[in-house]
Design an enzyme around this catalytic site. Structure first.
Site, PDB file in Angstrom:
ATOM      1  N   ASP A 238       0.759  -1.114   0.073  1.00  0.00           N
ATOM      2  CA  ASP A 238       0.142  -0.203  -0.089  1.00  0.00           C
ATOM      3  C   ASP A 238       0.784   1.121  -0.137  1.00  0.00           C
ATOM      4  O   ASP A 238       0.872   1.920   0.628  1.00  0.00           O
ATOM      5  CB  ASP A 238      -0.955   0.087   1.108  1.00  0.00           C
ATOM      6  N   ASP A 259       3.549   1.591   8.137  1.00  0.00           N
ATOM      7  CA  ASP A 259       2.306   1.117   7.932  1.00  0.00           C
ATOM      8  C   ASP A 259       2.438  -0.123   6.911  1.00  0.00           C
ATOM      9  O   ASP A 259       2.212   0.011   5.675  1.00  0.00           O
ATOM     10  CB  ASP A 259       1.226   2.007   7.540  1.00  0.00           C
TER      11      ASP A 259
END
Length: 361
Positions: A238, A259
C-alpha cells in the site's frame, strides 16, 4: 431518519450498531500499555486511521510511542506475525521503516498477553468481552514527500529497491497474494453478494466491472507470458505517498516507509505505481525517474510497467468493496455518505470504461 443508499438486505448483513472499537476508549489504551510494560504519563492523541485504531502516547521517561490496535477478524495471528517479521528484517538491513517493539511485559491477570514467538504482537481481553491484537512502535515524525522533486523521487525509488531486495529473500506463507481474482474478482463478488449493486439500476457498473476484470486478466496473462512468469516477492502493498514520511535532518534524513499493514506477495511494480502523481502527463516523467533510480539498486522487469493500469483498476474495485465491508463501522457512513448511491455506481462505471480503454493492446 436519513435515506440510506443500501437496500435492506445489506443493512441487515452489516448493522451499523456493530462497532468493533466502541469499547476502546483512552483508559483502555493507557491500561493496555501499562500492563504491556510501558509507563504512559497520561498524554495521548488518536491518529487518523480508518482500518485500525492508532494512538500516540507519551511515556514517563520522555519517549513517545505509537500503539496500533488491529481491526478484529481482519488478519490472523500468523499473518500479523509475518508483517512483524518483515518489518524487523527490513530494519535489520537498515531499510528505514518503523518496526514494532518487543513488548517489555505481559499481565495475564489484566487480560494483556504477549505473543510467544517474537514478543511484538500483544493481545488484550477486556472483562466484558471485546478483545484486540495490538503492537507498539516508536513515533517517527516527518512530512509527506514532495514527489514532484527529482531528488526526492530518486531517493524513494532507490529505497524501494532496497526494500524489495529484502522482500525477495523469502516468501510469505500466510499473507495474501495479489492477483486479479484476489483483488478484483473477489471484490466485485462481495458487492454483489451484499446486494449493494442492483441489476435494474446499476447495469452499467455490472457491465463495466466485468469488462474491466477481463481486460485486467488479459494484461496479466500477456505480461506473464512475455516474462516467463511474473516475479513475485514480498511487498509493502500500500505504498502511496501517505505511507512515506520524509525527514529533513540528521542521520535519519530522507524517506521512511510506515504501515506495513497491507503487505502481500505480488509484482514489484505494485509498490511503484501508487507513488506517481495523479496527472497522467506528469506521471510519465515521474515514472521514468522512479524506475531509473530503482534500477540503480535492483533490476526491474520492464514488462511489469504494462500492469500499472490493471493494478489501478483492481484498486478501484477493491476500494469499493473495502468501504462496503466496513459499513458496519460508524466511521465509514460518516466518511463516505455518497457510497452506494446510483450516482456513485454510475461514476464508477464511467471510470472503469476509461480503464478498459487504457488497458487495450
Amino acid at each position: 431518519m436519513p435515506d440510506t443508499p443500501f437496500p435492506r438486505s445489506a443493512q441487515d448483513a452489516h448493522p451499523t450498531s456493530v462497532a468493533p472499537f466502541a469499547a476502546l476508549d483512552p483508559q483502555v489504551v493507557l491500561d493496555t500499555l501499562w500492563h504491556a510494560g510501558f509507563h504512559p504519563d497520561g498524554r495521548l492523541l488518536q491518529l487518523n486511521s480508518y482500518e485500525n485504531r492508532v494512538w500516540q502516547v507519551h511515556l514517563d521517561e520522555g519517549e513517545v510511542v505509537v500503539v496500533k490496535f488491529y481491526r478484529p477478524e481482519r488478519w490472523s495471528d500468523a499473518q500479523l506475525r509475518e508483517e512483524h517479521r518483515f518489518a524487523l528484517a527490513l530494519a535489520a538491513e537498515e531499510v528505514p521503516v518503523v518496526p514494532p517493539l518487543v513488548l517489555p511485559a505481559e499481565d495475564a491477570a489484566a487480560g494483556v498477553c504477549r505473543d510467544g514467538q517474537q514478543g511484538t504482537l500483544g493481545h488484550v481481553q477486556l472483562p466484558e468481552g471485546p478483545s484486540w491484537r495490538f503492537a507498539v512502535s516508536r513515533r517517527r515524525a516527518g512530512r509527506p514527500p514532495d514527489l514532484e522533486d527529482e531528488r526526492t523521487l530518486a531517493w524513494t525509488g532507490r529505497l524501494l529497491a532496497r526494500l524489495h531486495r529484502v522482500g525477495a529473500r523469502e516468501p510469505f506463507q500466510h499473507r495474501p497474494r495479489l492477483t486479479v481474482q484476489t483483488l478484483g474478482t473477489a471484490a466485485r463478488q462481495a458487492l454483489l453478494d451484499q446486494g449493494l449493486v442492483r441489476p435494474e439500476l446499476d447495469a452499467g457498473w455490472l457491465r463495466a466491472s466485468q469488462a474491466a476484470l477481463e481486460a485486467a486478466q488479459a494484461v496479466f496473462d500477456e505480461v506473464s507470458s512475455a516474462s516467463g512468469g511474473l516475479r513475485q516477492l514480498r511487498l509493502h502493498g500500500d505504498c502511496h505517498p501517505g505511507n512515506v514520511l520524509w525527514r529533513e535532518e540528521g542521520e535519519q534524513a530522507g524517506p521512511h516507509f510506515v504501515d506495513l499493514d497491507d503487505c502481500l506477495t505480488g509484482p514489484a511494480i505494485q509498490d511503484l505505481w501508487m507513488l506517481l502523481p495523479g496527472d497522467r502527463d506528469s506521471a510519465g516523467t515521474a515514472l521514468d525517474r522512479l524506475v531509473e533510480a530503482y534500477q540503480s539498486v535492483r533490476d526491474l522487469d520492464l514488462t511489469e510497467l504494462r500492469l500499472i493500469e490493471p493494478l489501478r483498476t483492481l484498486r478501484m474495485l477493491h476500494h469499493s468493496a473495502w468501504i462496503a465491508r466496513r459499513w458496519h463501522d460508524p466511521a465509514f457512513p460518516r466518511a463516505f455518505p455518497w457510497f452506494g448511491s446510483p450516482g456513485y455506481w454510475a461514476q464508477q462505471a464511467t471510470e472503469l470504461w476509461e480503464q478498459v480503454e487504457r488497458m487495450a493492446p
